[in-house]
Design an enzyme around this catalytic site. Structure first.
Site, mmCIF file in Angstrom:
data_model
loop_
_atom_site.group_PDB
_atom_site.id
_atom_site.type_symbol
_atom_site.label_atom_id
_atom_site.label_comp_id
_atom_site.label_asym_id
_atom_site.label_seq_id
_atom_site.Cartn_x
_atom_site.Cartn_y
_atom_site.Cartn_z
ATOM 1 N N THR A 16 52.958 -7.973 65.316
ATOM 2 C CA THR A 16 54.300 -7.431 65.540
ATOM 3 C C THR A 16 55.129 -8.300 66.463
ATOM 4 O O THR A 16 56.346 -8.398 66.313
ATOM 5 C CB THR A 16 54.191 -6.009 66.123
ATOM 6 O OG1 THR A 16 53.651 -5.164 65.132
ATOM 7 C CG2 THR A 16 55.544 -5.474 66.564
ATOM 8 N N TYR A 47 58.443 -2.192 59.768
ATOM 9 C CA TYR A 47 58.924 -3.587 59.815
ATOM 10 C C TYR A 47 57.834 -4.476 59.211
ATOM 11 O O TYR A 47 56.743 -4.013 58.864
ATOM 12 C CB TYR A 47 59.191 -4.010 61.275
ATOM 13 C CG TYR A 47 57.997 -3.759 62.165
ATOM 14 C CD1 TYR A 47 57.899 -2.590 62.919
ATOM 15 C CD2 TYR A 47 56.947 -4.662 62.217
ATOM 16 C CE1 TYR A 47 56.781 -2.332 63.700
ATOM 17 C CE2 TYR A 47 55.819 -4.415 62.986
ATOM 18 C CZ TYR A 47 55.754 -3.248 63.721
ATOM 19 O OH TYR A 47 54.648 -2.995 64.470
ATOM 20 N N THR A 58 48.526 -6.098 67.473
ATOM 21 C CA THR A 58 47.848 -5.194 68.416
ATOM 22 C C THR A 58 46.737 -4.381 67.754
ATOM 23 O O THR A 58 45.863 -3.868 68.439
ATOM 24 C CB THR A 58 48.858 -4.214 69.034
ATOM 25 O OG1 THR A 58 49.472 -3.462 67.986
ATOM 26 C CG2 THR A 58 49.901 -4.947 69.847
ATOM 27 N N ASP A 59 46.768 -4.269 66.420
ATOM 28 C CA ASP A 59 45.792 -3.387 65.757
ATOM 29 C C ASP A 59 44.342 -3.797 66.016
ATOM 30 O O ASP A 59 43.486 -2.948 66.231
ATOM 31 C CB ASP A 59 46.040 -3.341 64.236
ATOM 32 C CG ASP A 59 47.286 -2.551 63.888
ATOM 33 O OD1 ASP A 59 47.639 -2.486 62.702
ATOM 34 O OD2 ASP A 59 47.929 -2.020 64.835
ATOM 35 N N LYS A 98 43.179 0.064 72.071
ATOM 36 C CA LYS A 98 44.488 0.593 71.673
ATOM 37 C C LYS A 98 44.334 2.103 71.545
ATOM 38 O O LYS A 98 43.508 2.588 70.777
ATOM 39 C CB LYS A 98 44.934 -0.043 70.358
ATOM 40 C CG LYS A 98 46.366 0.322 69.954
ATOM 41 C CD LYS A 98 46.834 -0.484 68.743
ATOM 42 C CE LYS A 98 48.292 -0.139 68.374
ATOM 43 N NZ LYS A 98 48.791 -0.942 67.227
ATOM 44 N N GLU A 149 20.149 11.938 73.270
ATOM 45 C CA GLU A 149 20.227 12.851 72.113
ATOM 46 C C GLU A 149 19.190 12.518 71.040
ATOM 47 O O GLU A 149 18.893 13.313 70.176
ATOM 48 C CB GLU A 149 21.638 12.773 71.497
ATOM 49 C CG GLU A 149 22.738 13.247 72.420
ATOM 50 C CD GLU A 149 22.588 14.724 72.770
ATOM 51 O OE1 GLU A 149 23.023 15.104 73.881
ATOM 52 O OE2 GLU A 149 22.011 15.472 71.954
HETATM 53 N N1 DGL Z 1 50.238 -4.909 61.541
HETATM 54 C C1 DGL Z 1 49.945 -4.678 62.932
HETATM 55 C C2 DGL Z 1 49.167 -5.868 63.516
HETATM 56 O O1 DGL Z 1 49.458 -7.007 63.142
HETATM 57 C C3 DGL Z 1 51.177 -4.470 63.723
HETATM 58 C C4 DGL Z 1 50.887 -3.915 65.053
HETATM 59 C C5 DGL Z 1 51.270 -4.837 66.173
HETATM 60 O O2 DGL Z 1 51.066 -6.079 66.127
HETATM 61 O O3 DGL Z 1 51.726 -4.278 67.181
HETATM 62 O O4 DGL Z 1 48.280 -5.632 64.340
#
Ligand code: DGL
Length: 364
Positions: A47, A61, A127-128, A200, A321
């Protein structure tokens, strides 16, 4: 004696005066500007490089569109804090990350950090899966120089895009002495997180990166890093993992535990040749009664079974467990399932001895 002393007194004074009079007026010397650190920005997509149709588009986007030079040009202040240069290692939305891309990135990082004219590296990333790439690098980078991963939760075209300030902070941190020896770091939202513990936690807000329970390491504020804690687990050049001769990584997958869970995914992954399976159990890594036979069958076929937890924080207690000693399972300590998978993959590049693997989960 008194005469001698006063003569000596005047001689010293005279000599001092002569020196002052003969010294030319000191012209003010221009203060030499501080030497800036050399920071390389490696771009991979996400992103932070995303573009939206309008300035208010913050979902829907397109990620991974803007190149590294545009990212750098969008933040002129970078040049005041470091000598920066950029490389586009690849351009992907990070949900599409692969082992091959990880190995390519890790090799480039190690090549650059071995150079005396590189002081630190920033990696721009989606971020993913940012937390996964960060932890993988934390275990395979062979340098104490800073490596800082950075992303954004709003595309570069959005009002109050967070990418520029995140990139600026990450560049300062990557060039800082304070970050040396602290392992791979993650910077977003003015917070410094460790690669091992960050995850995240929100689908879309700017404060999404947290380290549940264990907390972040410090802040980026007033153009500098403020650390309040440091990682204790081994990382970077302290680790035993070496990817320099690897052209692939062992296949390890994750199966999620829940009500009425089926054994089919486990049997399918074993049949597909997985070397390890992470079971993200409920609670303290508890295993459904219908799943235990599947995990026992997997273990009998030589697959390493790692018992983790889906809950997001806390220690998965060995022999808590489940009698792990009896079934020869490994437990994940505090690593979440996606992080435990990474450590198990790298462990399997060195051993399939479960006692050795459990030792690794106690030190990394
Ligand atoms: N498609 C997601 C990624 O590339 C977008 C999320 C982001 O980068 O914040 O991880």
């Amino acid at each position: 004696m008194q005469v001698f002393k006063s003569l000596k007194h005047w001689l010293v004074l005279g000599l001092g005066a002569a020196l002052v009079c003969n010294t030319p007026a000191q012209t003010p010397v221009e203060a030499t500007p501080p030497k800036l650190p050399n920071v390389v920005i490696l771009a991979t997509g996400g992103t932070i490089a995303g573009t939206g149709a309008t300035s208010t588009t913050t979902v829907g986007y397109t990620a991974a569109k803007v190149g590294v030079e545009q990212l750098i040009d969008a933040v002129p202040a970078l040049k005041q804090v470091a000598n920066v240069r950029g490389e586009q290692v690849f351009q992907v939305a990070s949900e599409n990350m692969t082992n091959d891309l990880w190995l390519k990135l890790a090799r480039r990082v190690n090549e650059l950090l071995a150079r005396s004219d590189v002081d630190g590296i920033v990696i721009t990333h989606g971020t993913d899966t940012l937390e996964e790439t960060a932890y993988f690098l934390d275990l395979v980078v062979k340098s104490e120089k800073p490596v800082v991963l950075v992303g954004a939760m709003r595309p570069s075209t959005a009002i109050s895009a967070d990418g520029p300030i995140n990139l600026y902070n990450a560049t300062i941190l990557a060039g800082s002495k304070e970050a040396v020896g602290k392992g791979v770091l993650v910077v977003l939202n003015d917070q410094i997180n460790s690669a091992r513990d960050v995850t995240k936690t929100n689908t879309s807000t700017a404060d999404t990166f947290r380290a549940p329970d264990l907390g972040f390491l410090g802040y980026m504020q007033d153009n500098r890093a403020h650390f309040y804690r440091a990682p204790l687990r081994k990382h970077t050049q302290e680790t035993e993992f070496d990817i320099s001769k690897l052209d692939s990584l062992p296949k390890v997958d994750i199966v999620y535990g829940y009500e009425n869970v089926s054994r089919v995914p486990i049997d399918a992954l074993v049949g597909a040749g997985d070397k390890g399976i992470v079971y993200a159990g409920v609670g303290d890594g508890s295993v459904h009664k219908d799943i235990m036979p599947a995990l026992m069958d997997a273990r009998k076929k030589g697959v390493i079974v790692l018992r983790g937890a889906r809950v997001g924080s806390g220690i998965v207690a060995r022999n808590g467990e489940v009698n792990d000693d009896k079934y020869d399972f490994v437990v994940s300590d505090t690593l979440n399932p996606q992080k435990a998978r990474i450590l198990l993959m790298l462990a399997l590049t060195r051993t399939d001895d479960t006692k050795e693997i459990q030792r690794m989960f106690a030190i990394y």
